[in-house]
Each structure stands twice: as structure tokens, then as C-alpha cells.
Scaffold this motif. Structure first.
Motif, PDB file in Angstrom:
ATOM      1  N   SER A 185       3.264 -10.255  -9.257  1.00  0.00           N
ATOM      2  CA  SER A 185       3.812  -9.238 -10.156  1.00  0.00           C
ATOM      3  C   SER A 185       5.263  -9.501 -10.547  1.00  0.00           C
ATOM      4  O   SER A 185       5.649  -9.229 -11.684  1.00  0.00           O
ATOM      5  N   LEU A 230      -3.315  -4.157  -9.047  1.00  0.00           N
ATOM      6  CA  LEU A 230      -4.135  -4.836 -10.045  1.00  0.00           C
ATOM      7  C   LEU A 230      -3.707  -6.300 -10.171  1.00  0.00           C
ATOM      8  O   LEU A 230      -4.554  -7.199 -10.196  1.00  0.00           O
ATOM      9  N   ALA A 231      -2.413  -6.532 -10.234  1.00  0.00           N
ATOM     10  CA  ALA A 231      -1.915  -7.907 -10.317  1.00  0.00           C
ATOM     11  C   ALA A 231      -2.419  -8.729  -9.131  1.00  0.00           C
ATOM     12  O   ALA A 231      -2.921  -9.849  -9.302  1.00  0.00           O
ATOM     13  N   ILE A 263      -2.354 -12.576  -9.570  1.00  0.00           N
ATOM     14  CA  ILE A 263      -1.107 -12.743 -10.318  1.00  0.00           C
ATOM     15  C   ILE A 263       0.038 -12.168  -9.495  1.00  0.00           C
ATOM     16  O   ILE A 263      -0.057 -11.059  -8.967  1.00  0.00           O
ATOM     17  N   ASP A 274     -12.865  -5.662  -5.806  1.00  0.00           N
ATOM     18  CA  ASP A 274     -12.451  -6.389  -7.003  1.00  0.00           C
ATOM     19  C   ASP A 274     -11.511  -5.506  -7.819  1.00  0.00           C
ATOM     20  O   ASP A 274     -11.142  -4.420  -7.384  1.00  0.00           O
ATOM     21  N   ALA A 275     -11.152  -5.966  -9.013  1.00  0.00           N
ATOM     22  CA  ALA A 275     -10.171  -5.259  -9.834  1.00  0.00           C
ATOM     23  C   ALA A 275     -10.711  -3.997 -10.505  1.00  0.00           C
ATOM     24  O   ALA A 275      -9.935  -3.101 -10.850  1.00  0.00           O
ATOM     25  N   THR A 276     -12.017  -3.888 -10.686  1.00  0.00           N
ATOM     26  CA  THR A 276     -12.592  -2.776 -11.441  1.00  0.00           C
ATOM     27  C   THR A 276     -12.144  -1.399 -10.944  1.00  0.00           C
ATOM     28  O   THR A 276     -11.679  -0.585 -11.744  1.00  0.00           O
ATOM     29  N   LYS A 335      -5.062  -8.181  -7.257  1.00  0.00           N
ATOM     30  CA  LYS A 335      -6.507  -8.399  -7.354  1.00  0.00           C
ATOM     31  C   LYS A 335      -6.841  -9.483  -8.388  1.00  0.00           C
ATOM     32  O   LYS A 335      -7.858 -10.150  -8.280  1.00  0.00           O
ATOM     33  N   LEU A 336      -5.990  -9.646  -9.381  1.00  0.00           N
ATOM     34  CA  LEU A 336      -6.202 -10.670 -10.410  1.00  0.00           C
ATOM     35  C   LEU A 336      -5.599 -12.018 -10.016  1.00  0.00           C
ATOM     36  O   LEU A 336      -5.692 -12.986 -10.776  1.00  0.00           O
TER      37      LEU A 336
END
Length: 150
Positions: free
Chosen positions: A102, A94-95, A100, A53-55, A97-98
Motif C-alpha cells: 500500500s 484490499l491491497a 500490492i 480472497d479479496a471479494t 489481498k491483491l
């Protein structure tokens, strides 16, 4: 769905005759860097090379930012560029994983910055100020005013 994607990749690689090439072979060399980074990460994730996950990505971003600060302190321009690239790659992760993309996210941020900067220029001009003759603190205060209203 992971198994299906792995099978799909294997089929496509066989069809293209690239089954003996590395997994990342032909991964959008002509794409903009942000889009290519996201595509590379997606490919690596398909074989399990990914965080759950993003964490943990936030920890990686902090690690890369610290490495960039060290590179800046060293004054080595090539090292700074390398570490900045690593930081950007981590932010793209991160993008991803969310969920999104980029490239459009950065394009939207560019547009927002342009709107706010133009509004700041207009605001300062209306107050009789010339942008290039103000201190950073004065411009930052005007930026904050505009930011609240834009």
C-alpha cells in the motif's frame, strides 16, 4: 506454507523471549501507518484471521464507507476520524489481498496526481487562465482533458 510461517513466528517469539506477548506485540510501532497496517494484517492472517480472497474485502470497504458517512452526518470529528481510519485500514487490507504494498501504491498515486495537477496548471496558463480564479467545473474540465493525455 501457512504452517511454516506459524512455526517461524513461534520460533522467533521464543528467541526474542516474547512468546507470552500478544501476536501483534512489537509490530512496527515506528513504521508509517500504511506499512504498519499491512504488517498487522499479515500477522493476523498467519493465524487464520483473514478472508480467503479479496471479494469480501469490498463489502467491508462499503460497510466502512457507510459508517464514515454516518459519522460525517453526526458532525462528531472524533467519530469521523475513527471511521476514516477504519476505511483506510480496510483499503490496506484490499491491497494486501491483491499482493500490492500500500505504501508504494499511494506514493505512485501521489506522483501521478502531482504530474496531472502540474499539467492542468500549465494547460490553463497556456489558455490565459489563472487557476485560483476558475470554478471547480472549469478546473475539473481541464483536469479531464489532461487526464486523457497524461
Amino acid at each position: 506454507s501457512d504452517a511454516v510461517l506459524k512455526q517461524w513466528d513461534a520460533i522467533k517469539r521464543t528467541e526474542k523471549g516474547t512468546e507470552h506477548e500478544g501476536l501483534l506485540h512489537g509490530t512496527g510501532n515506528g513504521l508509517p501507518a500504511l506499512m504498519r497496517a499491512q504488517k498487522l494484517q499479515k500477522k493476523a492472517a498467519r493465524v487464520g484471521f483473514d478472508w480467503p480472497d479479496a471479494t469480501p474485502v469490498f463489502a467491508k470497504i462499503r460497510e466502512e464507507a457507510a459508517e464514515l458517512e454516518e459519522a460525517i452526518a453526526s458532525g462528531d470529528k472524533a467519530h469521523m476520524e475513527e471511521e476514516l481510519g477504519d476505511l483506510l485500514f480496510s483499503v490496506v487490507n484490499l491491497a494486501r489481498k491483491l499482493g500490492i504494498e500500500s505504501e508504494p501504491a499511494l506514493a505512485a498515486a501521489n506522483e501521478k496526481f502531482t504530474r496531472r495537477f502540474h499539467a492542468m496548471e500549465t494547460h490553463l496558463r497556456e489558455q490565459g487562465h489563472e487557476l485560483g480564479k476558475l470554478s471547480l467545473e472549469q478546473m475539473d474540465a481541464a483536469w479531464d482533458e489532461v487526464k486523457r493525455g497524461v
